[in-house]
Scaffold this active site. Structure first.
Site, mmCIF file in Angstrom:
data_model
loop_
_atom_site.group_PDB
_atom_site.id
_atom_site.type_symbol
_atom_site.label_atom_id
_atom_site.label_comp_id
_atom_site.label_asym_id
_atom_site.label_seq_id
_atom_site.Cartn_x
_atom_site.Cartn_y
_atom_site.Cartn_z
ATOM 1 N N ARG A 168 2.352 -12.390 -5.241
ATOM 2 C CA ARG A 168 1.126 -12.278 -6.044
ATOM 3 C C ARG A 168 1.253 -13.060 -7.366
ATOM 4 O O ARG A 168 0.770 -12.618 -8.413
ATOM 5 C CB ARG A 168 0.785 -10.813 -6.349
ATOM 6 C CG ARG A 168 0.420 -9.966 -5.138
ATOM 7 C CD ARG A 168 -0.871 -10.445 -4.490
ATOM 8 N NE ARG A 168 -1.384 -9.492 -3.517
ATOM 9 C CZ ARG A 168 -1.010 -9.425 -2.238
ATOM 10 N NH1 ARG A 168 -0.108 -10.283 -1.751
ATOM 11 N NH2 ARG A 168 -1.556 -8.545 -1.423
ATOM 12 N N SER A 241 -6.409 -4.242 -3.408
ATOM 13 C CA SER A 241 -5.335 -3.490 -4.068
ATOM 14 C C SER A 241 -5.505 -3.608 -5.576
ATOM 15 O O SER A 241 -5.568 -4.719 -6.103
ATOM 16 C CB SER A 241 -3.970 -4.076 -3.721
ATOM 17 O OG SER A 241 -3.730 -3.980 -2.349
ATOM 18 N N GLU A 338 -3.157 -5.659 -10.318
ATOM 19 C CA GLU A 338 -3.208 -6.971 -9.684
ATOM 20 C C GLU A 338 -4.396 -7.775 -10.224
ATOM 21 O O GLU A 338 -4.242 -8.957 -10.525
ATOM 22 C CB GLU A 338 -3.308 -6.764 -8.171
ATOM 23 C CG GLU A 338 -3.229 -8.026 -7.382
ATOM 24 C CD GLU A 338 -3.418 -7.784 -5.898
ATOM 25 O OE1 GLU A 338 -4.559 -7.904 -5.427
ATOM 26 O OE2 GLU A 338 -2.433 -7.487 -5.214
HETATM 27 N N1 EPU Z 1 0.382 4.013 2.197
HETATM 28 C C1 EPU Z 1 0.220 5.280 1.704
HETATM 29 N N2 EPU Z 1 -1.036 5.691 1.343
HETATM 30 C C2 EPU Z 1 -2.113 4.882 1.466
HETATM 31 C C3 EPU Z 1 -1.953 3.580 1.978
HETATM 32 C C4 EPU Z 1 -0.681 3.160 2.329
HETATM 33 O O1 EPU Z 1 1.167 6.041 1.592
HETATM 34 O O2 EPU Z 1 -3.209 5.325 1.108
HETATM 35 C C5 EPU Z 1 1.753 3.581 2.565
HETATM 36 C C6 EPU Z 1 1.964 3.666 4.049
HETATM 37 O O3 EPU Z 1 3.228 4.210 4.272
HETATM 38 C C7 EPU Z 1 1.927 2.244 4.525
HETATM 39 C C8 EPU Z 1 2.457 1.503 3.307
HETATM 40 O O4 EPU Z 1 1.983 2.251 2.185
HETATM 41 O O5 EPU Z 1 2.734 2.041 5.622
HETATM 42 C C9 EPU Z 1 1.923 0.090 3.222
HETATM 43 O O6 EPU Z 1 0.505 0.116 3.292
HETATM 44 P P1 EPU Z 1 -0.343 -1.212 3.642
HETATM 45 O O7 EPU Z 1 0.114 -1.800 4.926
HETATM 46 O O8 EPU Z 1 -1.778 -0.921 3.512
HETATM 47 O O9 EPU Z 1 0.147 -2.225 2.535
HETATM 48 P P2 EPU Z 1 0.164 -2.151 0.955
HETATM 49 O O10 EPU Z 1 1.541 -2.468 0.520
HETATM 50 O O11 EPU Z 1 -0.421 -0.912 0.423
HETATM 51 C C10 EPU Z 1 -0.306 -4.708 0.764
HETATM 52 C C11 EPU Z 1 -1.194 -5.617 0.006
HETATM 53 C C12 EPU Z 1 -2.592 -5.635 0.613
HETATM 54 C C13 EPU Z 1 -2.462 -6.092 2.056
HETATM 55 C C14 EPU Z 1 -1.546 -5.135 2.793
HETATM 56 C C15 EPU Z 1 -1.276 -5.558 4.211
HETATM 57 C C16 EPU Z 1 -0.345 -5.576 -2.259
HETATM 58 C C17 EPU Z 1 -0.570 -5.118 -3.661
HETATM 59 N N3 EPU Z 1 -1.268 -5.211 -1.380
HETATM 60 O O12 EPU Z 1 -0.802 -3.374 0.594
HETATM 61 O O13 EPU Z 1 -3.336 -6.604 -0.102
HETATM 62 O O14 EPU Z 1 -3.726 -6.137 2.690
HETATM 63 O O15 EPU Z 1 -0.268 -5.093 2.122
HETATM 64 O O16 EPU Z 1 -0.419 -6.655 4.199
HETATM 65 O O17 EPU Z 1 0.646 -6.255 -2.003
HETATM 66 C C18 EPU Z 1 -4.802 -6.936 -1.928
HETATM 67 O O18 EPU Z 1 -3.894 -7.549 -2.463
HETATM 68 O O19 EPU Z 1 -5.934 -6.806 -2.466
HETATM 69 C C19 EPU Z 1 -4.570 -6.318 -0.634
HETATM 70 C C20 EPU Z 1 -5.469 -5.532 -0.035
#
Ligand code: EPU
Length: 346
Positions: A168, A241, A338
């Protein structure tokens, strides 16, 4: 139009930020021709004003009005520059919308961007925070970013190394206000190298009944996952995010996992560091689905702040600060926003 830009006084920015919060700009300048940018930057409405460049407004929080002129690139050219049958070079003007660009490349049989389907925003904004999802970051496929360097006043072409992409992050974010991105060039292979390891992708392909997936199938799977897990900004205001996943040393991550064995820990951007799930920590602090009036946290994904209708940016910022404070108090971890925040300091 012949001057290459359009100027509007006292412009509402409500429809130009995906949170859908109210904000005004003293001047809005829509640039239809990148070669007019030097003229735009020399306008009295821009010189000496704290100007702001916006793309699709999907990574912005207006906690107040824009302090100066708002510039947005409305250039929409999309070209296949070359194609040797193995890989192709694609050039997109800054104003090209991101998701249609991804779908266009997939329709051309070009691979690489499929995991980045359905991300809101524009091509020109994509390198700034090095958009990433489902195990892919855009920087891997960018060959050149063309930009106006406001320091020298000249157009520059930065190769991938000069862009200094990280999680990012990029030179465009680190040297904020220096570069104004005008076009992005991608190198995309014709042979797919599918990334299916991020949680949920394989399962989605199975649910779709797809046996041997193409890049297009993976793009469709990502669209389905995002539609289920992330609120649609056209329906409920949000900026994806709101927080970055914090990067800690391996030792700090190990120590936290002793206390919280189910805390998800991912590879960091180097051997010795780790990325923690901010969503998990925010959910553990009880924020998921929380609502104060129209400002709240998505019930579908704890990282996403939402505007249920009439929230202001200041109200969203206030929730964000309280979330970060509670995560810090409980886990000792600082989480950072972010999106770019206008009109307030984090
Ligand atoms: N999780 C929770 N609660 C929630 C959502 C997720 O506990 O409400 C935990 C779960 O264990 C899940 C883990 O977090 O397995 C990861 O969740 P997710 O796959 O949704 O990924 P993230 O790390 O929360 C990142 C990016 C997203 C991107 C997703 C998928 C960042 C800040 N965000 O989210 O990007 O879509 O991975 O690759 O790195 C964005 O930047 O706007 C964005 C949506």
């Amino acid at each position: 139009m012949t001057q290459g830009y359009r100027l509007t006084a006292n412009a509402s920015l409500r429809d130009r930020n995906t949170f859908g919060v109210p904000a005004m700009a003293p001047w809005l300048i829509e640039v239809d021709d990148a070669s007019a940018l030097a003229d735009v930057l020399a306008l009295p409405q821009v010189v000496g004003s704290d100007s702001l460049v916006i793309g699709g407004g999907s990574n912005l929080l207006f906690a107040g009005d824009a302090p100066g002129a708002v510039i947005t690139m409305a250039t929409r050219g999309l070209q296949l520059l070359s194609d040797d049958g193995q890989q192709a070079r694609v050039r997109a003007d800054a104003g090209v919308a991101w998701h249609p660009l991804v779908m266009w490349t997939l329709e051309q049989g070009l691979c690489g961007l499929e995991n980045l389907a359905l991300i809101p925003g524009t091509a020109g904004a994509s390198p700034i925070q090095n958009i990433g999802a489902y195990g892919t970051e855009v920087g891997e496929f960018i060959s050149v970013v063309e930009a106006l360097d406001r320091r020298s006043g000249t157009m520059v072409r930065l190769d991938r190394e000069a862009c200094a992409f990280a999680y990012r992050d990029s030179v465009f974010k680190r040297e904020a206000d220096r570069y104004l991105v005008t076009a992005v060039e991608f190198v995309l292979p014709r042979t797919p190298q599918l990334r299916l390891d991020y949680a949920g992708i394989r399962e989605e392909l199975v649910a779709m009944g797809v046996g041997a997936p193409t890049a297009r199938d993976v793009g469709d799977a990502v669209v389905r996952i995002r539609q289920r897990k992330l609120p649609d900004p056209a329906v409920v205001g949000n900026a994806g995010s709101f927080f970055k996943n914090p990067i800690l040393s391996q030792a700090q991550a190990d120590a936290l996992q002793v206390d919280y064995p189910t805390l998800p820990v991912f590879r960091g951007d180097a051997e010795h560091n780790r990325k923690l799930s901010a969503a998990w920590m925010i959910e553990a602090c009880g924020w998921k689905g929380h609502r104060d009036g129209d400002a709240g946290v998505s019930a579908a994904h704890a990282l996403v702040l939402v505007n249920h209708g009439l929230a202001t940016g200041a109200q969203l910022l206030s929730i964000a600060r309280r979330i970060a404070d509670s995560v810090h108090a409980r886990f000792g971890v600082a989480i950072e926003p972010e999106p770019k925040i206008i009109g307030a300091r984090w």
